[in-house]
Design a protein around this motif. Structure first.
Motif, PDB file in Angstrom:
ATOM      1  N   THR A 114     -25.418   2.273  10.184  1.00 20.68           N
ATOM      2  CA  THR A 114     -26.775   2.186   9.636  1.00 20.68           C
ATOM      3  C   THR A 114     -27.676   1.301  10.475  1.00 20.68           C
ATOM      4  O   THR A 114     -28.806   1.027  10.096  1.00 20.68           O
ATOM      5  CB  THR A 114     -26.745   1.613   8.202  1.00 20.68           C
ATOM      6  OG1 THR A 114     -26.060   0.363   8.236  1.00 20.68           O
ATOM      7  CG2 THR A 114     -26.054   2.553   7.253  1.00 20.68           C
ATOM      8  N   CYS A 115     -27.183   0.868  11.632  1.00 18.11           N
ATOM      9  CA  CYS A 115     -27.959  -0.075  12.443  1.00 18.11           C
ATOM     10  C   CYS A 115     -29.118   0.657  13.124  1.00 18.11           C
ATOM     11  O   CYS A 115     -28.916   1.674  13.781  1.00 18.11           O
ATOM     12  CB  CYS A 115     -27.051  -0.720  13.474  1.00 18.11           C
ATOM     13  SG  CYS A 115     -27.760  -2.174  14.191  1.00 18.11           S
ATOM     14  N   GLY A 116     -30.310   0.151  12.947  1.00 18.90           N
ATOM     15  CA  GLY A 116     -31.472   0.761  13.579  1.00 18.90           C
ATOM     16  C   GLY A 116     -31.938   2.047  12.916  1.00 18.90           C
ATOM     17  O   GLY A 116     -32.764   2.762  13.457  1.00 18.90           O
ATOM     18  N   VAL A 117     -31.405   2.353  11.728  1.00 17.57           N
ATOM     19  CA  VAL A 117     -31.761   3.590  11.039  1.00 17.57           C
ATOM     20  C   VAL A 117     -32.703   3.229   9.883  1.00 17.57           C
ATOM     21  O   VAL A 117     -32.529   2.195   9.246  1.00 17.57           O
ATOM     22  CB  VAL A 117     -30.474   4.258  10.492  1.00 17.57           C
ATOM     23  CG1 VAL A 117     -30.798   5.503   9.710  1.00 17.57           C
ATOM     24  CG2 VAL A 117     -29.523   4.586  11.636  1.00 17.57           C
ATOM     25  N   ASP A 118     -33.701   4.050   9.622  1.00 18.99           N
ATOM     26  CA  ASP A 118     -34.678   3.664   8.605  1.00 18.99           C
ATOM     27  C   ASP A 118     -34.078   3.753   7.190  1.00 18.99           C
ATOM     28  O   ASP A 118     -33.044   4.360   6.987  1.00 18.99           O
ATOM     29  CB  ASP A 118     -35.988   4.438   8.786  1.00 18.99           C
ATOM     30  CG  ASP A 118     -35.914   5.868   8.297  1.00 18.99           C
ATOM     31  OD1 ASP A 118     -35.462   6.099   7.160  1.00 18.99           O
ATOM     32  OD2 ASP A 118     -36.319   6.761   9.045  1.00 18.99           O
ATOM     33  N   PRO A 119     -34.739   3.104   6.207  1.00 16.87           N
ATOM     34  CA  PRO A 119     -34.132   2.950   4.880  1.00 16.87           C
ATOM     35  C   PRO A 119     -33.762   4.269   4.200  1.00 16.87           C
ATOM     36  O   PRO A 119     -32.746   4.348   3.511  1.00 16.87           O
ATOM     37  CB  PRO A 119     -35.206   2.233   4.060  1.00 16.87           C
ATOM     38  CG  PRO A 119     -36.141   1.647   5.042  1.00 16.87           C
ATOM     39  CD  PRO A 119     -36.028   2.419   6.305  1.00 16.87           C
ATOM     40  N   PRO A 149     -24.182  -5.192  10.012  1.00 15.02           N
ATOM     41  CA  PRO A 149     -24.733  -6.541  10.095  1.00 15.02           C
ATOM     42  C   PRO A 149     -25.601  -6.870   8.877  1.00 15.02           C
ATOM     43  O   PRO A 149     -26.031  -7.995   8.724  1.00 15.02           O
ATOM     44  CB  PRO A 149     -25.600  -6.486  11.356  1.00 15.02           C
ATOM     45  CG  PRO A 149     -26.011  -5.066  11.477  1.00 15.02           C
ATOM     46  CD  PRO A 149     -24.930  -4.233  10.854  1.00 15.02           C
ATOM     47  N   TYR A 150     -25.845  -5.892   8.010  1.00 17.09           N
ATOM     48  CA  TYR A 150     -26.759  -6.112   6.895  1.00 17.09           C
ATOM     49  C   TYR A 150     -25.976  -6.476   5.645  1.00 17.09           C
ATOM     50  O   TYR A 150     -25.275  -5.649   5.073  1.00 17.09           O
ATOM     51  CB  TYR A 150     -27.627  -4.873   6.650  1.00 17.09           C
ATOM     52  CG  TYR A 150     -28.290  -4.478   7.925  1.00 17.09           C
ATOM     53  CD1 TYR A 150     -29.161  -5.358   8.557  1.00 17.09           C
ATOM     54  CD2 TYR A 150     -27.987  -3.289   8.553  1.00 17.09           C
ATOM     55  CE1 TYR A 150     -29.720  -5.047   9.768  1.00 17.09           C
ATOM     56  CE2 TYR A 150     -28.548  -2.968   9.764  1.00 17.09           C
ATOM     57  CZ  TYR A 150     -29.417  -3.846  10.370  1.00 17.09           C
ATOM     58  OH  TYR A 150     -29.966  -3.543  11.572  1.00 17.09           O
ATOM     59  N   ARG A 152     -30.701   5.659   5.790  1.00 20.32           N
ATOM     60  CA  ARG A 152     -29.573   4.814   5.427  1.00 20.32           C
ATOM     61  C   ARG A 152     -29.043   5.176   4.047  1.00 20.32           C
ATOM     62  O   ARG A 152     -27.850   5.350   3.855  1.00 20.32           O
ATOM     63  CB  ARG A 152     -30.032   3.361   5.414  1.00 20.32           C
ATOM     64  CG  ARG A 152     -29.289   2.524   6.402  1.00 20.32           C
ATOM     65  CD  ARG A 152     -29.716   1.095   6.315  1.00 20.32           C
ATOM     66  NE  ARG A 152     -31.126   0.929   6.587  1.00 20.32           N
ATOM     67  CZ  ARG A 152     -31.843  -0.096   6.170  1.00 20.32           C
ATOM     68  NH1 ARG A 152     -31.279  -1.044   5.455  1.00 20.32           N
ATOM     69  NH2 ARG A 152     -33.106  -0.182   6.482  1.00 20.32           N
ATOM     70  N   ARG A 188     -22.658   3.858  19.525  1.00 15.54           N
ATOM     71  CA  ARG A 188     -23.372   4.933  20.216  1.00 15.54           C
ATOM     72  C   ARG A 188     -22.430   6.104  20.321  1.00 15.54           C
ATOM     73  O   ARG A 188     -21.574   6.150  21.198  1.00 15.54           O
ATOM     74  CB  ARG A 188     -23.787   4.488  21.604  1.00 15.54           C
ATOM     75  CG  ARG A 188     -24.946   3.557  21.528  1.00 15.54           C
ATOM     76  CD  ARG A 188     -25.245   2.980  22.856  1.00 15.54           C
ATOM     77  NE  ARG A 188     -26.262   1.962  22.662  1.00 15.54           N
ATOM     78  CZ  ARG A 188     -27.287   1.801  23.470  1.00 15.54           C
ATOM     79  NH1 ARG A 188     -27.433   2.593  24.508  1.00 15.54           N
ATOM     80  NH2 ARG A 188     -28.173   0.861  23.248  1.00 15.54           N
ATOM     81  N   PRO A 246     -22.712 -10.965  11.222  1.00 17.01           N
ATOM     82  CA  PRO A 246     -23.766 -10.864  12.236  1.00 17.01           C
ATOM     83  C   PRO A 246     -23.250 -10.308  13.560  1.00 17.01           C
ATOM     84  O   PRO A 246     -22.043 -10.153  13.737  1.00 17.01           O
ATOM     85  CB  PRO A 246     -24.216 -12.310  12.414  1.00 17.01           C
ATOM     86  CG  PRO A 246     -23.053 -13.136  11.998  1.00 17.01           C
ATOM     87  CD  PRO A 246     -22.355 -12.359  10.926  1.00 17.01           C
ATOM     88  N   ASP A 247     -24.171 -10.042  14.488  1.00 16.72           N
ATOM     89  CA  ASP A 247     -23.796  -9.624  15.840  1.00 16.72           C
ATOM     90  C   ASP A 247     -22.880 -10.685  16.428  1.00 16.72           C
ATOM     91  O   ASP A 247     -23.109 -11.878  16.247  1.00 16.72           O
ATOM     92  CB  ASP A 247     -25.042  -9.517  16.735  1.00 16.72           C
ATOM     93  CG  ASP A 247     -25.984  -8.425  16.262  1.00 16.72           C
ATOM     94  OD1 ASP A 247     -25.581  -7.633  15.390  1.00 16.72           O
ATOM     95  OD2 ASP A 247     -27.124  -8.369  16.763  1.00 16.72           O
TER      96      ASP A 247
END
Lengths: 307, 306
Positions: free
Chosen positions: B165-170, B195-196, B173, B87, B40-41
């Protein structure tokens, strides 16, 4: 489902920006107490739909009701009936726990007579009864998150919108959070979730997959998985990268998963076909097993087919 | 030389203003591996990656990339690795092509090979058709692929990716993971954080990270086998009633409602009968009851608790 009362009902909901149709004739019914999820790639129309349901954006055409309010005529009233929590917790980090709750009770006009009771409810739910004077930024992530939820629903809305509420959150905390969400839904609150992540989608009673402004698929997570026309073969093989190239050359969307390949195939495809194909290129298969498709498999394949 | 160790950290620790981000962490990544740091974060993933990239010095411990020490030769490390932070520094006002050319110059890619390499990386990233588009007009997924292409301009043998892949759509990804598979095929060693937890399944080996430490380092399939975790799935219209009836029972460690299914983590698989009879007495008739493979999230939670 015991609750059959409809809380969200929209017909032909459409939003056009210039010549871009962001949402196109969406029909949707959500019952009281449901946990309903919206999924889909960026630009699919999820957030535009949500904004219309929250009364923030007027629809270009179509009609509907949310929590007993008319989407076209009573948009201000809708905002009082709903709660909204975004992935970035909207708390004031420098304020204490109590000050945050007081602030949100002011924003949402919680009646004076209800204030004490509501504050205690939030503190109890967030597990912060003993830490009401603590500065918010000093709290562990899981507590901050529950406090944010409490502040978002301090005015007892009947519909709660959650935007990727547990993305990146510690799994233990995530399960506790969804436990609370389940209790809320049990008490008759309707929960609407938007997310990119299948681990959040799995907690929903029903899901709508949006693509290009339309609902491309709708059902319970199990229905979507079982109704899927493909199954996924997990293949263990020697020379894994040769195997990957061979399958790709046959337009099979194989993906690498650790030391195995996952290959979506039409349901009932004989595994011998795949084994023979690979053997023809000198790649030996050690094991093939059909595994249940994940929600992600279902969505990726549904959308790639439509492109 | 499959067993050659490319990345190695020996008992590294790092704290920031008294808060420990990474504690006594060791890691060995072999050539050709796709190693995932999953947690996790706030678990310490970014700090670990930054130490291994030679950007951040550990408070104690030592780390190596190939033969080079992160403490003594951070400059040599930068030549052989590609590092993509959360980033990535794209120039928003430059076009896709200009961004690529900028990084080619930064890394001293020889003029003769530059054009060809840029072209092939744009092709690899699926961005050939968007060369002239400004970086700020790209979608999240396309930005991520451009960042990846820029990181690869000097042909690094080791790639470190922080939450790509954080914040990127499926869809984007899935696409990114395919590109990583292409790189593995070419022999690049990859360390990736996410985090996934479900993405752990895509890695050859995984470190489950929690509070600055690894809970477990293993191949994802073996992880589930090591931890003997009977997870009983009860399919029932009203999952919440199932939890009310049996969730509090002794020997039931977890009871999680997923829509019309409940997952019960049992202390022992024999408890299945007890659960069944209790539900029966309460008048609950499940549509199905079966043991399912524990998810990596189940594994993570059981380790984090113990």
């Amino acid at each position: 489902m015991r609750e059959q009362e409809t809380v969200v009902e929209v017909r032909g909901l459409t939003k056009v920006f210039g010549d871009f149709v962001a949402v196109s004739r969406v029909d949707l019914t959500i019952r009281r107490g449901e946990i309903f999820g919206f999924l889909g790639p960026n630009g699919a129309g999820k957030s535009t739909t949500i904004k219309m349901l929250c009364g923030i954006l007027p629809p270009s055409s179509g009609e509907g009701m949310v929590a007993g309010c008319d989407l076209l005529k009573e948009r201000v009233e809708i905002k009082r009936q709903i709660g909204y929590m975004s992935q970035r917790f909207s708390l004031y980090e420098e304020l204490s726990v109590e000050e945050n709750i007081d602030f949100f009770m002011g924003v949402y006009n919680v009646p004076r007579a209800r204030k004490r009771e509501r504050k205690e409810w939030v503190l109890e739910m967030a597990g912060l009864k003993e830490r009401r004077k603590a500065v918010t930024k000093m709290l562990p992530q899981g507590h901050r998150q529950r406090l944010a939820l409490g502040c978002a629903i301090v005015h007892e809305p009947s519909v709660v919108f959650l935007d990727e509420p547990t993305s990146g959150v510690d799994p233990v905390m995530r399960r506790r959070f969804w436990g609370i969400i389940n209790e809320l839904s049990n008490e008759g609150k309707t929960i609407i979730v938007t997310t990119h992540y299948l681990d959040e989608a799995e907690y929903c009673n029903r899901l709508a997959l949006m693509h290009e402004g339309k609902i491309a698929a709708l059902g319970t997570p199990s229905e979507l998985k079982h109704g899927h026309k493909e199954e996924v073969l997990e293949i263990e093989l020697d020379r894994i990268f040769e195997g990957l190239s061979v399958l790709a050359s046959r337009a099979l969307a194989a993906s690498l998963f650790g030391r195995t390949l996952h290959v979506p195939v039409k349901r009932g495809t004989p595994t011998s076909e795949i084994i023979e194909l690979l053997r023809g290129y000198g790649v030996e298969v050690r094991r093939v097993e059909s595994i249940p498709p994940s929600l992600e498999d279902v969505f990726v394949s549904l959308i790639e087919k439509r492109r | 030389m499959e067993d050659e160790i490319v990345l190695r950290a020996c008992r590294i620790s790092r704290s920031f203003e008294g808060i420990t981000a990474v504690q006594d962490l060791s890691i060995e990544v072999r050539k050709g591996e796709l190693f995932g740091i999953v947690g996790p974060d706030g678990a310490g993933k970014t700090t670990t990656i930054r130490i291994l990239s030679g950007i951040l010095t550990p408070s104690s411990g030592e780390a190596f990339v190939g033969p080079f020490s992160v403490l003594k030769e951070p400059e040599r490390i930068k030549e052989i690795i590609g590092y993509m932070p959360q980033r990535f520094g794209l120039y928003e006002d430059l076009s896709v092509l200009e961004n690529m050319e900028f990084y080619a110059e930064l890394y001293g890619v020889p003029r003769q090979t530059k054009k060809e390499r840029v072209e092939s990386l744009l092709e690899f990233a699926g961005l050939s058709a968007f060369k002239r588009r400004l970086a700020r007009d790209l979608s999240g997924g396309m930005k991520q692929k451009l960042g990846l292409a820029c990181c690869l301009i000097h042909r690094p043998k080791v790639l470190l990716l922080d939450e790509p892949t954080c914040g990127v759509d499926p869809l984007s990804r899935a696409e990114l993971w395919r590109r990583l598979a292409d790189l593995l095929k070419e022999g690049v060693t990859i360390l990736v954080s996410t985090p996934y937890i479900d993405e752990a399944e895509r890695c050859t080996r995984v470190g489950l990270m929690h509070k600055g430490r690894f809970l477990l380092v293993e191949e994802p399939e073996k992880m589930k086998a090591i931890i003997d975790l009977p997870v009983l799935e009860v399919v029932c219209e009203d999952g919440r009633r199932v939890v009310q009836e049996v969730g509090w029972m002794e020997g039931i460690w977890e009871a999680t409602v997923y829509g019309d299914r409940v997952h019960l983590t049992l202390a022992s698989s024999e408890l299945r009968e007890v659960v069944a009879s209790r539900l029966d007495r309460a008048g609950i008739r499940p549509n199905a009851m079966r043991f399912v493979r524990p998810s990596l999230e189940d594994v993570f939670i059981s380790l984090a608790r113990s």
